[in-house]
Scaffold this motif. Structure first.
Motif, PDB file in Angstrom:
ATOM      1  N   VAL A  50     -27.187  30.263  21.813  1.00 39.71           N
ATOM      2  CA  VAL A  50     -26.884  31.208  22.881  1.00 39.71           C
ATOM      3  C   VAL A  50     -25.791  32.184  22.475  1.00 39.71           C
ATOM      4  N   GLY A  51     -24.918  31.747  21.570  1.00 42.56           N
ATOM      5  CA  GLY A  51     -23.813  32.595  21.135  1.00 42.56           C
ATOM      6  C   GLY A  51     -22.482  32.131  21.689  1.00 42.56           C
ATOM      7  N   ARG A  52     -22.543  31.099  22.504  1.00 44.99           N
ATOM      8  CA  ARG A  52     -21.329  30.491  23.054  1.00 44.99           C
ATOM      9  C   ARG A  52     -21.674  29.090  23.533  1.00 44.99           C
ATOM     10  N   GLU A  53     -20.653  28.255  23.680  1.00 41.81           N
ATOM     11  CA  GLU A  53     -20.874  26.940  24.247  1.00 41.81           C
ATOM     12  C   GLU A  53     -21.049  27.051  25.759  1.00 41.81           C
ATOM     13  N   LEU A  54     -21.902  26.210  26.316  1.00 39.80           N
ATOM     14  CA  LEU A  54     -22.181  26.238  27.747  1.00 39.80           C
ATOM     15  C   LEU A  54     -21.494  25.102  28.494  1.00 39.80           C
ATOM     16  N   GLY A  55     -20.923  24.172  27.740  1.00 36.77           N
ATOM     17  CA  GLY A  55     -20.217  23.067  28.384  1.00 36.77           C
ATOM     18  C   GLY A  55     -21.124  22.007  28.964  1.00 36.77           C
ATOM     19  N   VAL A  56     -22.386  21.987  28.519  1.00 33.63           N
ATOM     20  CA  VAL A  56     -23.329  20.953  28.970  1.00 33.63           C
ATOM     21  C   VAL A  56     -23.994  20.338  27.746  1.00 33.63           C
ATOM     22  N   PRO A  57     -24.384  19.066  27.839  1.00 32.36           N
ATOM     23  CA  PRO A  57     -24.858  18.350  26.655  1.00 32.36           C
ATOM     24  C   PRO A  57     -26.353  18.478  26.399  1.00 32.36           C
ATOM     25  N   VAL A  58     -26.725  18.151  25.176  1.00 27.37           N
ATOM     26  CA  VAL A  58     -28.122  17.884  24.841  1.00 27.37           C
ATOM     27  C   VAL A  58     -28.239  16.382  24.638  1.00 27.37           C
ATOM     28  N   THR A  59     -29.139  15.763  25.371  1.00 26.49           N
ATOM     29  CA  THR A  59     -29.325  14.329  25.294  1.00 26.49           C
ATOM     30  C   THR A  59     -30.767  14.014  24.941  1.00 26.49           C
ATOM     31  N   ASP A  60     -31.044  12.769  24.605  1.00 25.28           N
ATOM     32  CA  ASP A  60     -32.431  12.352  24.397  1.00 25.28           C
ATOM     33  C   ASP A  60     -32.875  11.389  25.494  1.00 25.28           C
ATOM     34  N   ASP A  61     -32.095  11.344  26.588  1.00 19.94           N
ATOM     35  CA  ASP A  61     -32.380  10.446  27.709  1.00 19.94           C
ATOM     36  C   ASP A  61     -32.423  11.248  29.001  1.00 19.94           C
ATOM     37  N   LEU A  62     -33.603  11.691  29.388  1.00 20.94           N
ATOM     38  CA  LEU A  62     -33.752  12.526  30.581  1.00 20.94           C
ATOM     39  C   LEU A  62     -33.236  11.815  31.828  1.00 20.94           C
ATOM     40  N   GLU A  63     -33.490  10.538  31.922  1.00 23.53           N
ATOM     41  CA  GLU A  63     -33.097   9.800  33.122  1.00 23.53           C
ATOM     42  C   GLU A  63     -31.597   9.831  33.361  1.00 23.53           C
ATOM     43  N   SER A  64     -30.806   9.953  32.286  1.00 28.63           N
ATOM     44  CA  SER A  64     -29.350   9.944  32.423  1.00 28.63           C
ATOM     45  C   SER A  64     -28.800  11.238  33.018  1.00 28.63           C
ATOM     46  N   VAL A  65     -29.597  12.309  33.023  1.00 27.22           N
ATOM     47  CA  VAL A  65     -29.102  13.608  33.512  1.00 27.22           C
ATOM     48  C   VAL A  65     -29.962  14.201  34.618  1.00 27.22           C
ATOM     49  N   ILE A  66     -31.100  13.604  34.895  1.00 26.55           N
ATOM     50  CA  ILE A  66     -32.077  14.232  35.776  1.00 26.55           C
ATOM     51  C   ILE A  66     -31.582  14.388  37.205  1.00 26.55           C
ATOM     52  N   ASP A  67     -30.712  13.492  37.665  1.00 20.46           N
ATOM     53  CA  ASP A  67     -30.253  13.592  39.052  1.00 20.46           C
ATOM     54  C   ASP A  67     -29.313  14.771  39.286  1.00 20.46           C
ATOM     55  N   ASN A  68     -28.853  15.402  38.208  1.00 22.23           N
ATOM     56  CA  ASN A  68     -27.955  16.555  38.334  1.00 22.23           C
ATOM     57  C   ASN A  68     -28.705  17.866  38.119  1.00 22.23           C
ATOM     58  N   CYS A  69     -29.957  17.912  38.578  1.00 24.15           N
ATOM     59  CA  CYS A  69     -30.717  19.161  38.454  1.00 24.15           C
ATOM     60  C   CYS A  69     -31.605  19.340  39.670  1.00 24.15           C
ATOM     61  N   ASP A  70     -32.077  20.572  39.850  1.00 24.78           N
ATOM     62  CA  ASP A  70     -33.051  20.885  40.896  1.00 24.78           C
ATOM     63  C   ASP A  70     -34.451  21.035  40.314  1.00 24.78           C
ATOM     64  N   VAL A  71     -34.519  21.552  39.086  1.00 25.30           N
ATOM     65  CA  VAL A  71     -35.815  21.835  38.466  1.00 25.30           C
ATOM     66  C   VAL A  71     -35.734  21.582  36.961  1.00 25.30           C
ATOM     67  N   ILE A  72     -36.846  21.133  36.401  1.00 24.48           N
ATOM     68  CA  ILE A  72     -36.980  20.909  34.964  1.00 24.48           C
ATOM     69  C   ILE A  72     -37.956  21.938  34.413  1.00 24.48           C
ATOM     70  N   ILE A  73     -37.596  22.560  33.296  1.00 22.57           N
ATOM     71  CA  ILE A  73     -38.508  23.480  32.606  1.00 22.57           C
ATOM     72  C   ILE A  73     -38.932  22.824  31.301  1.00 22.57           C
ATOM     73  N   ASP A  74     -40.233  22.630  31.135  1.00 24.55           N
ATOM     74  CA  ASP A  74     -40.744  21.882  29.985  1.00 24.55           C
ATOM     75  C   ASP A  74     -41.816  22.679  29.240  1.00 24.55           C
ATOM     76  N   PHE A  75     -41.471  23.104  28.029  1.00 22.76           N
ATOM     77  CA  PHE A  75     -42.424  23.727  27.102  1.00 22.76           C
ATOM     78  C   PHE A  75     -42.344  22.958  25.782  1.00 22.76           C
TER      79      PHE A  75
END
Length: 271
Positions: A50-75
């Motif tokens: 992106v050109g800067r840090e966003l302050g959010v992680p990349v994980t390999d466990d969707l279940e650990s972060v899914i409750d903190n979202c409204d929508v998932i975009i999957d491609f």
């Protein structure tokens, strides 16, 4: 809208992250990559360039972060997409899926999920491709059996599904306008020897070479004249912008099966 992007290092996931990071109506809360990737644990902005840090992680466990979202975009991949779908339903999260290559049985699972969550499936999220789809529907509704229809689609050497999800959708739209099912009239390529054209069919031809971006042309062949409708994408940015528009559209939407035609305000063709 709080958004999780699946596969943020992939060609589409990366662009979706970049576009979403610049939008005021979308807030990125996590990226989810396949297990074992060396970028797991890094900042999403770094992974997606992106050109800067966003302050959010990349994980390999969707279940650990899914409750903190409204929508998932999957491609991502069709294998990963089925897992994402299961998690989205279990946690009641809206889902935008642009992954292609699914079987009819797998597509049915997305439709069943729409009974519980806002589900938007789009084989192609480009605005212009979907305008083209409306043009195809109009042409076939007017010309009907007066023309022969052939679809030529071109993609890069890494494209796995044949024909492309976009060209399959184009065929389905035209078949419906003819009052037919695409499975009954599709012809895939032609082999050496005699292969006469059967009237009323739709021919598919697929090219895979180099790093050719997505390109689709539909030929309407009449007697003494020919009509061609073509869409070329120069890169994948148009699809990323469309995907983010789809995610924003699902804000406050009830459970249901949505398409990009809903996002664009098109009147749906009769099924």
């Amino acid at each position: 809208m709080k958004v999780i992007v699946i596969g943020p290092k992939g060609k589409m996931g990366k662009l979706i992250t970049q576009v979403a990071a610049e939008r005021e109506d979308l807030e990125l809360t996590a990226g989810v990559g396949p297990k074992g990737r060396d970028y797991i644990g890094a900042d999403l902005g770094t992974v997606a360039m992106v050109g800067r840090e966003l302050g959010v992680p990349v994980t390999d466990d969707l279940e650990s972060v899914i409750d903190n979202c409204d929508v998932i975009i999957d491609f991502s991949t069709k294998e990963m997409a089925m897992d994402v779908l299961e998690q989205a339903v279990a946690h009641g999260k809206a889902l935008v899926c642009g992954t292609t290559g699914f079987t009819e049985e797998e597509i049915q699972k997305f439709k069943e999920a729409a009974e519980k969550i806002p589900m938007l499936y789009a084989a192609n999220t480009s605005k212009m491709v979907n305008v083209m789809n409306k043009l195809l529907e109009t042409v076939v509704s007017i010309l009907k059996d007066d023309v022969d229809i052939e679809i030529l689609e071109m993609h890069d050497q890494w494209k796995k599904d044949v024909p492309s999800g976009t060209s399959r959708e184009m065929g389905e739209i035209m078949a419906r306008a003819m009052g037919k099912e695409i499975g009954d009239i599709a012809v895939y390529g032609r082999e050496k020897g005699e292969s006469p054209r059967v009237p009323g069919t739709i021919g598919y031809h697929s090219l895979r070479a180099g790093n050719i971006p997505s390109s689709h042309t539909v030929f309407f062949g009449g007697m003494g004249e020919r009509l061609e409708i073509t869409h070329h994408s120069y890169n994948w940015e148009c699809f990323a912008r469309g995907a983010c528009d789809c995610a924003a559209y699902l804000a406050d939407k009830p459970a249901g099966f949505y398409t990009i035609q809903d996002v664009l305000g098109f009147k749906k063709a009769d099924s």
